[in-house]
Scaffold this active site. Structure first.
Site, PDB file in Angstrom:
ATOM      1  N   HIS A 176      -5.520 -19.055  24.477  1.00  0.00           N
ATOM      2  CA  HIS A 176      -5.443 -17.631  24.784  1.00  0.00           C
ATOM      3  C   HIS A 176      -6.014 -17.348  26.177  1.00  0.00           C
ATOM      4  CE1 HIS A 176      -5.130 -16.478  20.251  1.00  0.00           C
ATOM      5  NE2 HIS A 176      -3.985 -16.858  20.755  1.00  0.00           N
ATOM      6  N   HIS A 211      -6.845 -19.948  14.033  1.00  0.00           N
ATOM      7  CA  HIS A 211      -6.672 -18.910  15.045  1.00  0.00           C
ATOM      8  C   HIS A 211      -5.566 -19.345  16.007  1.00  0.00           C
ATOM      9  CE1 HIS A 211      -7.829 -15.529  17.537  1.00  0.00           C
ATOM     10  NE2 HIS A 211      -7.937 -16.324  18.586  1.00  0.00           N
ATOM     11  N   HIS A 238      -9.304 -22.878  23.309  1.00  0.00           N
ATOM     12  CA  HIS A 238      -7.926 -22.636  22.898  1.00  0.00           C
ATOM     13  C   HIS A 238      -7.150 -21.948  24.008  1.00  0.00           C
ATOM     14  CE1 HIS A 238      -9.995 -18.899  21.809  1.00  0.00           C
ATOM     15  NE2 HIS A 238      -8.834 -18.295  21.622  1.00  0.00           N
ATOM     16  N   ASP A 268      -7.826 -15.165  27.567  1.00  0.00           N
ATOM     17  CA  ASP A 268      -9.218 -14.793  27.799  1.00  0.00           C
ATOM     18  C   ASP A 268     -10.179 -15.964  27.614  1.00  0.00           C
ATOM     19  OD1 ASP A 268      -8.609 -14.707  25.066  1.00  0.00           O
ATOM     20  OD2 ASP A 268     -10.102 -13.177  24.624  1.00  0.00           O
ATOM     21  N   HIS A 269      -9.627 -17.138  27.345  1.00  0.00           N
ATOM     22  CA  HIS A 269     -10.433 -18.358  27.268  1.00  0.00           C
ATOM     23  C   HIS A 269      -9.955 -19.399  28.280  1.00  0.00           C
ATOM     24  CE1 HIS A 269     -12.652 -17.292  23.537  1.00  0.00           C
ATOM     25  NE2 HIS A 269     -11.625 -16.462  23.436  1.00  0.00           N
ATOM     26  N   HIS A 320     -16.995 -14.318  21.613  1.00  0.00           N
ATOM     27  CA  HIS A 320     -17.041 -12.875  21.846  1.00  0.00           C
ATOM     28  C   HIS A 320     -18.270 -12.258  21.187  1.00  0.00           C
ATOM     29  CE1 HIS A 320     -12.883 -12.413  23.443  1.00  0.00           C
ATOM     30  NE2 HIS A 320     -12.636 -13.449  22.658  1.00  0.00           N
ATOM     31  N   ASP A 329     -12.925 -18.856  19.198  1.00  0.00           N
ATOM     32  CA  ASP A 329     -12.544 -17.754  18.317  1.00  0.00           C
ATOM     33  C   ASP A 329     -12.296 -18.212  16.879  1.00  0.00           C
ATOM     34  OD1 ASP A 329     -12.730 -16.186  20.542  1.00  0.00           O
ATOM     35  OD2 ASP A 329     -10.629 -15.584  20.599  1.00  0.00           O
TER      36      ASP A 329
END
Length: 257
Positions: free
Chosen positions: A56, A112, A54, A58-59, A173, A134
């Site tokens: 975001h 999400h 996705h 941090d991905h 995570h 996530d």
């Protein structure tokens, strides 16, 4: 097929999937490209593609740099518009191959984020694996940032919940201990959850990962995947799976263990 987990940015996981027969590899959410490429070099493999769950940061935040470091690499994701560096958009049910033996199925698992993709990966010799970003965590799920409880119910309980029970779950995570503590608060009589919490706390103490889980373990211990159970619905004062999903997420959002 070999799967290497690569800790990134604190509690984040990226992954390297290797087809052993061809020595071709795929990276999942390589937010720190240098770490992924170090694993590529250590294993002597040819990195062919990036799988993004996705948008975001941090991905997807390492995709553009990965394209610079590995010219011509394909970057897959659920949206070309908002997934950084995406070259190829995937729809639900799209199929990819890695080498001769590894097959990758794109599963749209929104909530999400709207375009969230989980990757179901199979090979001839090993149990299948699913990379859930996530959407599904060990004993938990992601916040409903861009979707509804109905969508999360479909993503978790219908799409992912219908995968073969031995399917290994690789999430985005390391949230497992906190998730299991919350799960036990929701279902204090769940002995399987209590047992897994003790194990996860030991793993944490030894600085060891708690991934992978399995779909079977999630169906036993993850309250968000157990919302079909009438006793769970009753215990949180709800009358349907979707209402229960919404209520448990509300409690988790405000929970302080």
């Amino acid at each position: 097929m070999k799967i290497h987990h690569i800790p990134c940015r604190g509690d984040k996981y990226a992954y390297l999937i290797i087809d052993e027969s061809s020595k071709e590899a795929a990276a999942v959410d390589p937010v720190e490209p240098e770490k992924l490429l170090q694993a590529v070099n250590e294993n002597g493999v040819d990195l062919k593609l990036v799988l993004t769950t996705h948008h975001h940061w941090d991905h997807a935040g390492g995709n553009a740099k990965m394209k610079l470091l590995v010219p011509g690499i394909k970057v897959y994701g659920g949206s070309i518009d908002n997934v950084e560096g995406c070259t190829d958009k995937l729809e639900n049910g799209d199929k990819l191959t890695l080498g001769a033996d590894v097959n990758i199925l794109s599963l749209h698992t929104p909530c999400h984020t709207k375009g969230h993709i989980s990757y179901y990966v199979t090979s001839k010799e090993e149990d299948p694996a699913v990379f859930t970003g996530d959407t599904l965590f060990v004993a938990g799920c992601g916040r409903f940032f861009e979707g509804t409880a109905e969508q999360m119910y479909q993503s978790l309980c219908v799409t992912l919940g219908s995968l073969p029970k031995p399917t290994r779950v690789y999430c985005g995570h390391e949230y497992t201990v906190e998730n299991l503590q919350f799960a036990l608060a929701v279902e204090p009589g769940n002995a399987r959850t209590a047992q897994k919490l003790l194990w996860a706390q030991h793993q944490q103490k030894e600085n060891l990962p708690t991934i992978p889980s399995t779909i079977e373990e999630e169906l036993e211990t993850n309250p968000f995947m157990r919302v079909d159970l009438p006793e769970l619905q009753t215990s949180v004062g709800c009358h349907s799976p979707v209402e229960t999903m919404q209520e448990i997420r509300r409690r988790k959002d405000h929970w302080r263990g």
